[in-house]
Design an enzyme around this catalytic site. Structure first.
Site, mmCIF file in Angstrom:
data_model
loop_
_atom_site.group_PDB
_atom_site.id
_atom_site.type_symbol
_atom_site.label_atom_id
_atom_site.label_comp_id
_atom_site.label_asym_id
_atom_site.label_seq_id
_atom_site.Cartn_x
_atom_site.Cartn_y
_atom_site.Cartn_z
ATOM 1 N N GLU A 244 0.881 -1.162 0.000
ATOM 2 C CA GLU A 244 0.000 0.000 0.000
ATOM 3 C C GLU A 244 0.916 1.208 0.000
ATOM 4 O O GLU A 244 1.632 1.455 0.962
ATOM 5 C CB GLU A 244 -0.933 -0.022 1.217
ATOM 6 C CG GLU A 244 -2.078 0.983 1.102
ATOM 7 C CD GLU A 244 -1.768 2.331 1.694
ATOM 8 O OE1 GLU A 244 -1.369 3.230 0.917
ATOM 9 O OE2 GLU A 244 -1.904 2.486 2.904
ATOM 10 N N CYS A 278 -2.835 8.927 3.334
ATOM 11 C CA CYS A 278 -2.672 8.386 1.985
ATOM 12 C C CYS A 278 -3.971 8.400 1.202
ATOM 13 O O CYS A 278 -3.958 8.503 -0.023
ATOM 14 C CB CYS A 278 -2.102 6.974 2.053
ATOM 15 S SG CYS A 278 -3.107 5.806 2.978
#
Length: 511
Positions: A244, A278
């Site tokens: 990720e 994020c």
């Protein structure tokens, strides 16, 4: 050499963690090298065997006991997170709450998701009973980030444990205390399974040692550049890898959207956690007739926020002070390319103008930009700071095209009066998770998978997909009766085999 000298020579090196907000030391931790990492993995391997042998009900009970211990220690955990990241205490507490929700879901749903299931055998294998089971991989190496040092890695840790694995966790060198406390709470809650979760601390070399160790999978959260380095280490032993890697998340606002709700969400999505999220908001594409009023509402809300080293600040400093230079570069290049600064400018990155001192870290005031060139780093690279760019578009089609032009594909949001129309727009976006009329709505839904593609990485955590990500499917067939024509035997007559082929061909041509 004296005994004292010998002890000093064999004692592992340590590193000190400092508060991003004050500069004060908040902890000292050992730098674990390859030998210590290998020992942690070996210990986890032993723990994994006993853990996997437990019934799903027993694992669930143990994990729920850990969850209750984590909830009881919420204040201590939140204080550790706040000290290491600089974020406000309330934000740290919210991070713990979200973590508890995910751990609760993983513990309670692992059996349902992973239990064996029957599948159809088909005509050629009619004599076989076919099923699929999900077996734990063994030992999972987790390399975590610093921006959400509990919530994000627990998306791998909690789900991996619920799936029957043991875990060795390497937290960011900026937030090791959070990882150490997490493992201590599990050890105290489930003492009969020592080594089930081990935290190793150190810098990038420690993470490299973990990736190159005897783990069965590595789950990583961080930058695309670091992901490539870790993946290269994993490739040496063909160790599976889940990544990720952040995002350049877009928000689309239609002409008929509730602009007050959109502005409120954009400000929070762009500025919460000092923009170090994020899946937050970095780019906004708004249909032209709504552009000016949306910009005005965003600026009004952002200007009213309290930031800097004050008790009631809504967000803290850059956890990594060097990140302020990235933010400055993005803003400066955007303005040089013709963007307009609606709030703040490059001086917002100066600690003096942001009412902070060099000792107290890099507090960055909110920056709202408009008309940013699409090839500017502020639109193409992850800024990871309290900056948002709001650009006008002629239509929703143009908004979708621009949103999808990014090499990142992690998250997005859509604001539209008609919820069904908003969902239709969401379906056109190249993003792993999309919220309609909210931002980050998916983060609090444990059943939803989370992850991206492109520069945002690959693989999924959370939900059923997150549980299965830490297992290996095993296909099993059990012969129930001998077939009339055994196609897997040399003793079957050629004529019988030919008849079987003819029947199969006829069936597939006519049904």
């Amino acid at each position: 050499m004296t005994r004292t000298d010998q002890d000093a020579a064999t004692r592992p090196a340590t590193f000190t963690v400092h508060s991003p907000a004050t500069g004060d030391p908040v902890g000292e931790h050992p730098v674990h090298g390859p030998q210590e990492v290998a020992h942690a993995v070996e210990r986890a391997r032993t723990a994994a065997a006993g853990w996997a042998a437990l019934s799903a009900a027993h694992r669930r009970a143990h994990l729920l006991r850990w969850k209750r211990a984590l909830a009881s220690s919420l204040d201590a955990v939140a204080e550790t997170i706040a000290a290491e990241t600089g974020k406000p205490r309330g934000d740290a507490a919210l991070e713990v709450i979200l973590t508890l929700e995910h751990l609760n879901w993983a513990a309670r749903n692992a059996d349902r998701v992973l239990r064996g299931r029957r599948v159809r055998s088909g005509l050629p294998a009619a004599g076989q009973r076919a099923s699929v089971v999900h077996r734990p991989l063994g030992v999972i190496g987790v390399i975590g980030p610093w921006n959400y040092p509990l919530y994000t890695p627990m998306g791998s840790i909690g789900y991996a444990l619920a799936a029957g694995n043991a875990v060795v966790f390497k937290p960011s060198e900026h937030t090791p205390g959070t990882g150490v406390l997490l493992a201590e709470l599990l050890a105290s809650a489930v003492p009969e399974h020592a080594g089930l979760l081990t935290t190793v601390t150190g810098t990038g070399a420690t993470g490299e040692a973990l990736a190159g160790s005897d783990v069965d999978k590595v789950a990583f959260t961080g930058s695309p550049g670091t992901a490539r380095k870790v993946m290269a280490v994993c490739a040496r032993s063909l160790t599976p890898f889940l990544a990720e890697c952040g995002g350049k998340d877009a928000t689309i606002v239609t002409a008929d959207a509730d602009l007050d709700a959109a502005a409120d969400a954009v400000v929070w999505g762009a500025l919460s956690n000092a923009g170090q999220t994020c899946a937050g908001v970095e780019r906004v594409y708004v249909v032209r007739e709504a552009h000016a009023p949306l910009c005005r509402k965003v600026v009004e809300r952002a200007r009213a926020l309290r930031v800097g080293p004050v008790p009631d600040a809504v967000y803290g400093p850059m956890t990594m002070p060097a990140q302020a230079a990235v933010v400055r570069r993005h803003v400066e290049q955007a303005l040089a390319g013709g963007a307009r600064a609606l709030l703040g400018d490059a001086t917002s990155m100066s600690t003096s103008t942001a009412t902070a001192t060099a000792a107290s870290g890099a507090f960055v005031a909110p920056v709202v930009l408009a008309d940013v060139p699409e090839d500017s780093p502020a639109m193409t690279e992850e800024t990871f700071g309290p900056v948002v760019a709001i650009n006008a578009v002629t239509s929703v089609d143009e908004a979708v095209r621009r949103a999808n032009a990014s090499p990142y594909a992690l998250a997005a949001s859509v604001f539209c009066h008609d919820r069904r129309a908003g969902a239709a727009i969401a379906a056109r976006l190249r993003a792993g998770a999309v919220s309609v009329n909210s931002v980050l709505g998916f983060a609090a839904v444990p059943a939803l998978p989370f992850g991206g593609s492109g520069e945002s990485g690959f693989g999924r955590i959370h939900g059923a997909d997150g549980l299965r990500a830490f297992t290996a499917p095993q296909s099993v067939t059990v012969q129930r009766f001998t077939p009339p024509v055994n196609l897997t035997s040399f003793s079957t007559p050629a004529a019988a085999r030919a008849r079987a082929v003819a029947v199969a061909r006829w069936l597939h041509r006519h049904r």
